[in-house]
Design a protein around this motif. Structure first.
Motif, PDB file in Angstrom:
ATOM      1  N   THR A  81       1.073  -1.252   0.081  1.00  0.00           N
ATOM      2  CA  THR A  81       0.065   0.092   0.087  1.00  0.00           C
ATOM      3  C   THR A  81       0.945   1.330   0.043  1.00  0.00           C
ATOM      4  OG1 THR A  81      -1.756  -1.171   1.081  1.00  0.00           O
ATOM      5  CG2 THR A  81      -1.873   1.287   1.157  1.00  0.00           C
ATOM      6  N   GLU A  82       2.106   1.298   0.577  1.00  0.00           N
ATOM      7  CA  GLU A  82       2.921   2.502   0.649  1.00  0.00           C
ATOM      8  C   GLU A  82       3.370   2.328  -0.853  1.00  0.00           C
ATOM      9  OE1 GLU A  82       6.985   3.735   2.884  1.00  0.00           O
ATOM     10  OE2 GLU A  82       6.194   2.083   3.726  1.00  0.00           O
ATOM     11  N   GLN A  83       3.855   1.463  -1.323  1.00  0.00           N
ATOM     12  CA  GLN A  83       4.238   1.425  -2.840  1.00  0.00           C
ATOM     13  C   GLN A  83       3.212   2.450  -3.688  1.00  0.00           C
ATOM     14  OE1 GLN A  83       5.410  -2.117  -4.796  1.00  0.00           O
ATOM     15  NE2 GLN A  83       7.420  -1.958  -4.043  1.00  0.00           N
ATOM     16  N   MET A  84       2.052   1.673  -3.294  1.00  0.00           N
ATOM     17  CA  MET A  84       0.957   2.416  -4.287  1.00  0.00           C
ATOM     18  C   MET A  84       0.648   3.683  -3.961  1.00  0.00           C
ATOM     19  SD  MET A  84      -2.734   3.140  -3.751  1.00  0.00           S
ATOM     20  CE  MET A  84      -3.378   2.299  -2.278  1.00  0.00           C
ATOM     21  N   ARG A  85       0.754   4.190  -2.750  1.00  0.00           N
ATOM     22  CA  ARG A  85       0.688   5.783  -2.374  1.00  0.00           C
ATOM     23  C   ARG A  85       1.690   6.448  -3.188  1.00  0.00           C
ATOM     24  NH1 ARG A  85      -0.086   3.894   3.184  1.00  0.00           N
ATOM     25  NH2 ARG A  85      -2.453   3.649   3.627  1.00  0.00           N
ATOM     26  N   ASP A 147      -2.277  -7.377  -7.411  1.00  0.00           N
ATOM     27  CA  ASP A 147      -2.743  -6.676  -6.068  1.00  0.00           C
ATOM     28  C   ASP A 147      -3.727  -5.747  -6.349  1.00  0.00           C
ATOM     29  OD1 ASP A 147      -1.160  -7.892  -3.648  1.00  0.00           O
ATOM     30  OD2 ASP A 147       0.034  -7.752  -5.239  1.00  0.00           O
ATOM     31  N   VAL A 148      -4.971  -5.549  -5.613  1.00  0.00           N
ATOM     32  CA  VAL A 148      -5.845  -4.642  -5.941  1.00  0.00           C
ATOM     33  C   VAL A 148      -6.449  -3.704  -4.644  1.00  0.00           C
ATOM     34  CG1 VAL A 148      -8.444  -4.602  -6.898  1.00  0.00           C
ATOM     35  CG2 VAL A 148      -6.895  -6.541  -7.535  1.00  0.00           C
ATOM     36  N   TRP A 149      -6.573  -2.434  -5.175  1.00  0.00           N
ATOM     37  CA  TRP A 149      -7.274  -1.477  -4.158  1.00  0.00           C
ATOM     38  C   TRP A 149      -8.275  -0.723  -4.771  1.00  0.00           C
ATOM     39  CZ3 TRP A 149      -2.171  -2.443  -5.183  1.00  0.00           C
ATOM     40  CH2 TRP A 149      -1.328  -2.692  -4.038  1.00  0.00           C
ATOM     41  N   LEU A 150      -9.433  -0.450  -3.884  1.00  0.00           N
ATOM     42  CA  LEU A 150     -10.593  -0.102  -4.527  1.00  0.00           C
ATOM     43  C   LEU A 150     -10.843   1.162  -3.444  1.00  0.00           C
ATOM     44  CD1 LEU A 150     -12.883   0.567  -6.290  1.00  0.00           C
ATOM     45  CD2 LEU A 150     -14.257  -1.268  -4.891  1.00  0.00           C
ATOM     46  N   ASN A 151     -10.645   2.333  -4.034  1.00  0.00           N
ATOM     47  CA  ASN A 151     -10.768   3.598  -3.142  1.00  0.00           C
ATOM     48  C   ASN A 151      -9.732   3.520  -1.716  1.00  0.00           C
ATOM     49  OD1 ASN A 151     -12.848   4.977  -4.824  1.00  0.00           O
ATOM     50  ND2 ASN A 151     -14.068   3.656  -3.831  1.00  0.00           N
ATOM     51  N   TYR A 154      -7.656  -2.000   0.600  1.00  0.00           N
ATOM     52  CA  TYR A 154      -7.030  -3.149   0.025  1.00  0.00           C
ATOM     53  C   TYR A 154      -8.036  -4.304  -0.130  1.00  0.00           C
ATOM     54  CZ  TYR A 154      -3.448  -7.070  -1.081  1.00  0.00           C
ATOM     55  OH  TYR A 154      -2.610  -8.030  -1.577  1.00  0.00           O
ATOM     56  N   LEU A 155      -8.196  -4.986  -1.510  1.00  0.00           N
ATOM     57  CA  LEU A 155      -9.328  -5.842  -1.834  1.00  0.00           C
ATOM     58  C   LEU A 155      -8.611  -7.328  -1.699  1.00  0.00           C
ATOM     59  CD1 LEU A 155     -11.688  -4.672  -4.593  1.00  0.00           C
ATOM     60  CD2 LEU A 155     -11.657  -4.498  -1.843  1.00  0.00           C
ATOM     61  N   GLY A 156      -7.365  -7.396  -2.037  1.00  0.00           N
ATOM     62  CA  GLY A 156      -6.577  -8.860  -2.012  1.00  0.00           C
ATOM     63  C   GLY A 156      -5.768  -8.944  -3.406  1.00  0.00           C
ATOM     64  N   TYR A 157      -5.443 -10.083  -3.654  1.00  0.00           N
ATOM     65  CA  TYR A 157      -4.366 -10.415  -4.436  1.00  0.00           C
ATOM     66  C   TYR A 157      -4.890 -11.954  -5.085  1.00  0.00           C
ATOM     67  CZ  TYR A 157      -2.481 -14.038  -1.555  1.00  0.00           C
ATOM     68  OH  TYR A 157      -2.481 -15.478  -0.730  1.00  0.00           O
ATOM     69  N   HIS A 158      -4.267 -12.227  -6.522  1.00  0.00           N
ATOM     70  CA  HIS A 158      -4.285 -13.252  -7.004  1.00  0.00           C
ATOM     71  C   HIS A 158      -2.868 -13.567  -7.661  1.00  0.00           C
ATOM     72  CE1 HIS A 158      -5.335 -15.956 -10.617  1.00  0.00           C
ATOM     73  NE2 HIS A 158      -6.261 -16.405  -9.531  1.00  0.00           N
ATOM     74  N   GLU A 159      -2.752 -14.770  -7.559  1.00  0.00           N
ATOM     75  CA  GLU A 159      -1.406 -15.235  -8.231  1.00  0.00           C
ATOM     76  C   GLU A 159      -1.823 -16.257  -9.453  1.00  0.00           C
ATOM     77  OE1 GLU A 159       2.710 -17.656  -7.604  1.00  0.00           O
ATOM     78  OE2 GLU A 159       1.848 -16.937  -5.992  1.00  0.00           O
ATOM     79  N   GLY A 160      -1.274 -15.970 -10.429  1.00  0.00           N
ATOM     80  CA  GLY A 160      -1.661 -17.041 -11.618  1.00  0.00           C
ATOM     81  C   GLY A 160      -2.092 -16.162 -13.068  1.00  0.00           C
ATOM     82  N   GLY A 161      -1.331 -16.228 -14.181  1.00  0.00           N
ATOM     83  CA  GLY A 161      -1.611 -15.182 -15.254  1.00  0.00           C
ATOM     84  C   GLY A 161      -2.995 -15.564 -16.256  1.00  0.00           C
ATOM     85  N   PHE A 162      -3.653 -16.892 -16.004  1.00  0.00           N
ATOM     86  CA  PHE A 162      -4.360 -17.382 -16.994  1.00  0.00           C
ATOM     87  C   PHE A 162      -5.905 -17.680 -16.610  1.00  0.00           C
ATOM     88  CE2 PHE A 162       0.054 -18.610 -17.919  1.00  0.00           C
ATOM     89  CZ  PHE A 162       0.220 -17.877 -19.123  1.00  0.00           C
ATOM     90  N   THR A 163      -6.082 -17.506 -15.185  1.00  0.00           N
ATOM     91  CA  THR A 163      -7.271 -17.857 -14.747  1.00  0.00           C
ATOM     92  C   THR A 163      -8.084 -16.905 -14.017  1.00  0.00           C
ATOM     93  OG1 THR A 163      -6.130 -18.857 -12.899  1.00  0.00           O
ATOM     94  CG2 THR A 163      -7.142 -20.339 -14.567  1.00  0.00           C
ATOM     95  N   PRO A 164      -9.254 -16.565 -14.234  1.00  0.00           N
ATOM     96  CA  PRO A 164      -9.942 -15.432 -13.357  1.00  0.00           C
ATOM     97  C   PRO A 164      -9.979 -15.452 -11.962  1.00  0.00           C
ATOM     98  CG  PRO A 164     -11.731 -17.085 -14.293  1.00  0.00           C
ATOM     99  CD  PRO A 164     -10.271 -17.550 -14.689  1.00  0.00           C
ATOM    100  N   GLU A 179     -12.067   5.011  -7.446  1.00  0.00           N
ATOM    101  CA  GLU A 179     -10.737   4.796  -8.144  1.00  0.00           C
ATOM    102  C   GLU A 179     -10.366   3.299  -7.964  1.00  0.00           C
ATOM    103  OE1 GLU A 179      -6.732   7.242  -7.585  1.00  0.00           O
ATOM    104  OE2 GLU A 179      -7.162   6.416  -5.901  1.00  0.00           O
ATOM    105  N   LEU A 180      -9.973   2.738  -8.871  1.00  0.00           N
ATOM    106  CA  LEU A 180      -9.564   1.193  -8.908  1.00  0.00           C
ATOM    107  C   LEU A 180      -7.922   1.293  -9.258  1.00  0.00           C
ATOM    108  CD1 LEU A 180      -9.998  -1.660  -8.705  1.00  0.00           C
ATOM    109  CD2 LEU A 180     -10.689  -1.723 -11.199  1.00  0.00           C
ATOM    110  N   ILE A 181      -7.214   0.716  -8.377  1.00  0.00           N
ATOM    111  CA  ILE A 181      -5.668   0.523  -8.525  1.00  0.00           C
ATOM    112  C   ILE A 181      -5.359  -0.919  -8.513  1.00  0.00           C
ATOM    113  CG2 ILE A 181      -3.406   1.113  -7.712  1.00  0.00           C
ATOM    114  CD1 ILE A 181      -5.143   3.466  -8.487  1.00  0.00           C
ATOM    115  N   VAL A 182      -4.464  -1.341  -9.805  1.00  0.00           N
ATOM    116  CA  VAL A 182      -4.311  -2.642  -9.650  1.00  0.00           C
ATOM    117  C   VAL A 182      -2.681  -2.570 -10.122  1.00  0.00           C
ATOM    118  CG1 VAL A 182      -4.479  -4.834 -10.886  1.00  0.00           C
ATOM    119  CG2 VAL A 182      -6.529  -3.149 -10.599  1.00  0.00           C
TER     120      VAL A 182
END
Length: 686
Positions: A81-85, A147-151, A154-164, A179-182
């Motif tokens: 989150t600090e990186q994001m800011r 990694d996903v932030w909304l407003n 922090y909502l969470g993360y996902h590992e793996g490049g090919f699945t939803p 504001e959505l940050i990924v």
């Protein structure tokens, strides 16, 4: 501290037992069926975003682990989150259209592997929040760790490049502007960060496309909605049964009517992805309903209908049906979920593969999800066009390379009549990688996400668990673990791995898989083409009671080889395969289209990268596949090759310690034959 013991991020998918059924969850949300529903509201987040290429972010470590791959403790989340800011305060953000890849050949950031930040400003209608509805944030594909932030939350993360993956975004959303940050980290292959840890981790023979390259949207669902609808057809003598398992989420519970209707489909030539668009609503095959009392939380309701006289799905006649599940409360429709499916049965009988009770020979090609400039960010029309070309070649079988493709690939395969092999990217693994993945569980997560996403696709008959991996005992251990998870989730399909040519490799049998699949490159990377005949016979002698499929055979047209020699190679190889059609159950040409790679641009295709040029190979495959089988009862018909059968093609044979590995010419403009051969020998992939 060993690699396996380091604090890596845990899988975000888990499977729980609910009322006697297995239900997948991700980030406390039921992992959905994913097909868009006409009855639901969607907020499309594709289009213009902002992107920031952050070369410094990849250097952050926690306990020796790359920050993106570290366990998501509160301190790690705070670092992210600090990186994001910090990055939001920087200049250098640029326009990006999502979905897209961020490092394609000939792009500004060609070949970039690392962190890219994405920012999207969007609005939510004021009447949606506080209405009891839930808003699910859905990503269909982002490579490799997101990694996903909304407003700012922090909502969470996902590992793996090919699945939803999916989050419940309801609590973090605001009325009006959001504001959505990924943060997407495409961890570099062959780096110390990825070594043995990511899936895959080596420099693979395809391009490592990064970014948010598939659809992103918010799905608005009611307080009570159908999260999943899993369809399990079963053949009972001359008739079929269907069990429909509806996973229903309800915040308050209550009494509802669950209705189910089955309609035939008219899907030929239809590119529209939604199931209602192909349903023949004037005809109903079956209709049933049940009143159910829902408890707050997750409910699983199974409805079964027997005695169905329906058309069976096959490549020759891809009969499809559409199911509509509806929740009705007090005469009002609460929710609907539609999906296409088919009635087909795949099984093994000794050394044969049976489709709907009859032996089937798999006439196949492989396809990489790769297109100039677009990379892996395919549009529906391009996907459909690719599969039409595969069908035009006379193929009845498609191997979707080494990773799950866009979900519409399999929707369209259903409609066009292509039997499909779908695979996870356990690719060129060594012993340590198998040990780590058995502990980490990321490969298993990829497999389960794939199965649950594509559960209702009749075209998919094979789940492949690995390709050309080394090691033995450690490989068997992971394969057994993956196979157990797959069969527990979906016992209706077959399991395999693709192995490099080695007649002593019995890991497929030791792991209890269903098909022995072997990649054969005789006369290309080793031996002579004529050796393929003895190799097939040796495999059948050693392994008499398992189906054998030649999961790859192929030859490039570049590097001075030319289209004629490529087509000639296919003709001669196919003559051997056809003569052994009772010993093998199929063969798959590598590949349908040329494709880009981090090792070398590959010209194995029957068509060029742009799909504008059909090589001589295309017509040779078409002639061979459309005229097969040429073997009649009681004997073999003569086989006439359309190209001269010259002497065996001489290609260098390259060994590594203990195993054969295939290499490719590095094809480059202006390179001499000597230069190409030098590079051929210097390239190492093992």
């Amino acid at each position: 501290m060993t690699s396996a013991a380091k604090p890596y991020a845990a899988p975000t998918l888990e499977v729980r037992e609910v009322e006697g059924y297995l239900v997948p969850f991700q980030n406390s949300v039921v992992y959905p069926t994913f097909g868009k529903q006409l009855s639901r509201l969607y907020i499309d987040l594709s289009g213009e975003w902002e992107a920031f290429y952050d070369e410094e972010a990849g250097g952050a470590r926690v306990g020796g682990v790359r920050l993106s791959l570290a366990a998501r403790s509160s301190s790690v989340v705070e670092l992210l989150t600090e990186q994001m800011r910090n990055v939001l305060a920087k200049g250098g953000w640029r326009k990006a259209i999502i979905p897209s890849v961020n490092n394609a050949r000939d792009s500004e950031n060609e070949g970039y592997q690392g962190v890219v930040w994405y920012r999207r400003i969007f609005e939510v209608p004021t009447d949606l929040l506080g209405s009891g509805k839930r808003l699910l944030l859905v990503f269909h594909g982002a490579n490799y760790v997101a990694d996903v932030w909304l407003n700012g939350e922090y909502l969470g993360y996902h590992e793996g490049g090919f699945t939803p993956f999916v989050f419940d975004a309801t609590a973090a959303l605001r009325e009006g502007v959001n504001e959505l940050i990924v943060r997407v980290d495409n961890v570099p292959w062959d780096s110390e960060d990825s070594r043995f840890i990511t899936v895959p981790y080596k420099k693979c023979d395809w391009w490592n496309y990064g970014g948010i390259y598939r659809d992103v949207y918010l799905e608005v669902v009611n307080a009570t909605y159908i999260a999943r609808l899993d369809l399990v057809p079963c053949k009972l003598e001359e008739c079929w049964s269907l069990e429909a398992r509806a996973v229903i989420m309800s915040t308050r519970g209550g009494r509802v009517e669950l209705e189910l209707r089955i309609h035939p489909a008219s899907a030929a030539g239809r590119v529209e992805p939604d199931a209602p668009s192909v349903a023949n609503l004037s005809e109903t095959v079956a209709e049933l309903s049940r009143e159910v009392v829902l408890k707050p939380g997750v409910n699983v309701i199974a409805l079964r209908v027997d005695g169905l006289r329906v058309s069976e799905w096959s490549p020759e006649s891809p009969a499809l049906y559409v199911v509509a599940a509806r929740l009705v409360e007090g005469g009002r429709i609460v929710d609907e979920l539609w999906d296409q499916f088919g009635f087909r049965e795949i099984e093994v009988d000794g050394s044969r593969i049976l489709l709907n009770g009859k032996p089937v020979f798999l006439k196949g090609v492989s396809r990489h999800e790769d297109y100039p400039r677009l990379g892996r960010a395919f549009t529906p029309s391009l996907i459909y066009g690719d599969l039409q070309l595969v069908k035009e070649m006379g193929a009845n079988f498609l191997r979707t390379a080494h990773y799950p493709n866009h979900p519409l690939t399999y929707v369209y395969a259903d409609r066009l009549g292509l039997i499909v092999w779908e695979e996870i990217p356990v690719y060129w693994f060594d012993c340590e990688a198998f040990r780590i993945q058995l502990a980490r569980g990321i490969a298993k997560q990829m497999l389960l996400e794939t199965i649950y996403r594509d559960f209702n696709r009749p075209s998919i008959v094979v789940w492949s668990l690995a390709n050309e991996c080394g090691c033995r005992d450690e490989r068997v251990a992971l394969l057994k673990d993956l196979a157990q998870a797959a069969r527990r989730t979906d016992p209706t399909r077959l399991l395999t791995q693709a192995i490099a040519w080695d007649p002593s490799d019995d890991t497929t049998l030791k792991a209890g898989l269903d098909i022995l699949s072997v990649n054969m490159y005789f006369g290309v990377f080793y031996g002579k083409l004529e050796d393929m005949d003895a190799a097939i016979k040796e495999l059948r002698r050693r392994y008499p009671n398992i189906p054998i499929v030649i999961s790859e055979f192929g030859y490039w047209s570049g590097g001075g080889v030319g289209e004629a020699r490529q087509a000639e190679y296919f003709a001669r190889a196919w003559r051997i395969i056809e003569a052994n059609r009772y010993k093998v159950c199929g063969a798959v040409w590598w590949t349908a289209f040329d494709y880009d790679s981090m090792i070398v641009f590959d010209t194995f295709g029957a068509l060029d990268w742009q799909r504008g040029h059909r090589k001589l190979l295309f017509y040779e495959i078409k002639r061979a596949y459309e005229s097969f089988p040429r073997v009649e009862e009681g004997g073999q018909k003569g086989i006439t090759a359309t190209l001269p059968l010259a002497t065996a093609i001489a290609v260098p044979l390259l060994y590594t310690v203990g195993r054969l590995v295939k290499k490719k010419y590095l094809v480059g403009a202006g390179s001499s034959d000597g230069e190409r051969k030098r590079r051929f020998h210097e390239k190492r992939v093992g």
